[in-house]
Design a protein around this motif. Structure first.
Motif, PDB file in Angstrom:
ATOM      1  N   MET A 189      29.637-107.719 103.897  1.00  0.00           N
ATOM      2  CA  MET A 189      31.013-107.129 103.307  1.00  0.00           C
ATOM      3  C   MET A 189      29.507-106.879 101.476  1.00  0.00           C
ATOM      4  O   MET A 189      29.374-105.946 101.034  1.00  0.00           O
ATOM      5  N   THR A 190      29.408-108.351 101.246  1.00  0.00           N
ATOM      6  CA  THR A 190      28.271-108.593 100.269  1.00  0.00           C
ATOM      7  C   THR A 190      27.246-108.207 100.173  1.00  0.00           C
ATOM      8  O   THR A 190      26.554-107.352  98.925  1.00  0.00           O
TER       9      THR A 190
ATOM     10  N   GLY B  23      31.341-101.031 107.699  1.00  0.00           N
ATOM     11  CA  GLY B  23      31.751-102.525 107.028  1.00  0.00           C
ATOM     12  C   GLY B  23      32.249-102.610 108.393  1.00  0.00           C
ATOM     13  O   GLY B  23      31.801-103.971 108.837  1.00  0.00           O
ATOM     14  N   GLY B  24      32.536-101.966 109.161  1.00  0.00           N
ATOM     15  CA  GLY B  24      33.037-102.178 110.519  1.00  0.00           C
ATOM     16  C   GLY B  24      31.290-103.040 111.977  1.00  0.00           C
ATOM     17  O   GLY B  24      31.683-104.146 112.340  1.00  0.00           O
ATOM     18  N   VAL B  25      30.805-102.185 111.868  1.00  0.00           N
ATOM     19  CA  VAL B  25      29.471-102.356 112.062  1.00  0.00           C
ATOM     20  C   VAL B  25      28.968-103.917 112.047  1.00  0.00           C
ATOM     21  O   VAL B  25      28.599-104.717 112.404  1.00  0.00           O
TER      22      VAL B  25
ATOM     23  N   LEU C 166      33.995-101.444  98.428  1.00  0.00           N
ATOM     24  CA  LEU C 166      34.201-102.598  99.621  1.00  0.00           C
ATOM     25  C   LEU C 166      34.130-103.842  98.490  1.00  0.00           C
ATOM     26  O   LEU C 166      33.423-104.794  98.907  1.00  0.00           O
ATOM     27  N   VAL C 167      33.078-103.474  96.909  1.00  0.00           N
ATOM     28  CA  VAL C 167      33.256-104.795  95.762  1.00  0.00           C
ATOM     29  C   VAL C 167      34.499-105.451  96.013  1.00  0.00           C
ATOM     30  O   VAL C 167      34.747-106.764  96.099  1.00  0.00           O
TER      31      VAL C 167
ATOM     32  N   HIS D  17      31.005 -94.788 105.806  1.00  0.00           N
ATOM     33  CA  HIS D  17      29.866 -95.454 105.356  1.00  0.00           C
ATOM     34  C   HIS D  17      30.943 -96.290 105.086  1.00  0.00           C
ATOM     35  O   HIS D  17      30.277 -97.645 105.555  1.00  0.00           O
ATOM     36  N   GLY D  18      32.262 -96.860 104.847  1.00  0.00           N
ATOM     37  CA  GLY D  18      32.789 -98.085 104.236  1.00  0.00           C
ATOM     38  C   GLY D  18      33.383 -98.219 105.638  1.00  0.00           C
ATOM     39  O   GLY D  18      33.121 -99.657 106.091  1.00  0.00           O
TER      40      GLY D  18
END
Length: 301
Positions: free
Chosen positions: A45-46, A93-95, A205-206, A88-89
């Motif tokens: 996530m970062t 994020g999942g990938v 995502l932050v 995108h999220g």
């Protein structure tokens, strides 16, 4: 003389347009490689927050420079943002989280690569489109191939069930996001619309990075290269290519070539990271590619 000098740019332009779909698919494949390269130095996530924030700035500059149109009302902007959160999220994020948890880049690409199959299957009840028998056959082949590949990898102890589940979540995200965008904002401009999507996803995502990660980044040469490649070459370069292809009417060629993304990713990952596939896994990948090809490549009339 005049006729020969004017013909040359046309032939070069034709050659460039003909090769752009393949170049786009190759660039798209490197997204999984960039994730694999950079994730040892930053948590997922970062990593994505840094990438999305940088891409948002770049796309806003690009949209302003090319005079891209922006949504005329907040309702449409909201639909674009929701589609971005899914595309995108949830998807990326999942990938990224999946690869971070040990799933090979080529296998993650294979799992999310069956997205056209699920979109085709869901297009009937959601969008009112007709689903053909050929498409149902492609769906069965694709799903069977993915199950075979994942089963062989889990059986040899590569990756975890949670890691593969994260790739499954990514698959759901890109599938639902594609259908949502088709239904609520099909005329999205790739420049301004994608800028809105990345901006909304950055904000979303932050909290995940703040709550669940250490947010420590090792600014090594490999990480800077991976981040720069994903921001400049993939997000900005690939979107520019797709925009050109859509304007030239060649976007359909990109869809027909998307089934090449998993093997292309697996080939690059083999040479860069030593990721290997057994004969059974290769058979599963071949079945999945055949399934996606059945759905994506339109039959000749």
């Amino acid at each position: 003389m005049l006729s020969s000098t004017t013909a040359r740019p046309t032939s070069l332009q034709t050659w460039a347009i003909a090769t752009m779909p393949g170049l786009f698919v190759l660039l798209w494949s490197t997204g999984f490689i960039g994730a694999k390269l950079g994730l040892p130095y930053a948590e997922p996530m970062t990593f994505l927050v840094l990438r999305f924030a940088a891409v948002t700035v770049l796309l806003c500059i690009f949209a302003a420079f090319t005079a891209a149109p922006w949504p005329q009302d907040w309702r449409m902007a909201g639909h674009i943002a929701v589609a971005g959160l899914l595309l995108h999220g949830v998807y990326l994020g999942g990938v990224f989280a999946s690869i971070f948890h040990g799933v090979p880049a080529g296998i993650s690409a294979l799992i999310v690569g069956i997205q056209p199959l699920l979109v085709a299957a869901a297009a009937g009840p959601v969008l009112g489109e007709r689903v053909t028998a050929r498409q149902w056959l492609g769906l069965a082949l694709g799903l069977g191939g993915v199950v075979l590949v994942v089963w062989t990898k889990l059986d040899t102890g590569i990756g975890t069930a949670w890691g593969y589940a994260l790739s499954g979540i990514a698959l759901v995200g890109i599938t639902v996001g594609t259908l949502y965008q088709k239904k609520f904002c099909p005329q999205i401009d790739l420049r301004s619309g994608t800028a809105i999507q990345f901006a909304a996803t950055t904000v979303a995502l932050v909290p995940f990075a703040l709550l669940f990660e250490t947010r420590q980044v090792q600014w090594t040469g490999e990480f800077i290269f991976a981040l720069g490649w994903l921001c400049l070459v993939l997000s900005l370069g690939a979107i520019t290519l797709l925009f050109i292809l859509i304007r030239r009417g060649a976007a359909a060629k990109v869809s027909s070539l998307f089934f090449l993304v998993p093997p292309c990713t697996a080939l690059v990952a083999y040479f860069l990271f030593g990721e290997q596939l057994s004969a059974l896994a290769l058979a599963g990948m071949a079945a999945t590619m055949m399934g996606v090809a059945l759905v994506n490549i339109a039959p000749k009339r």
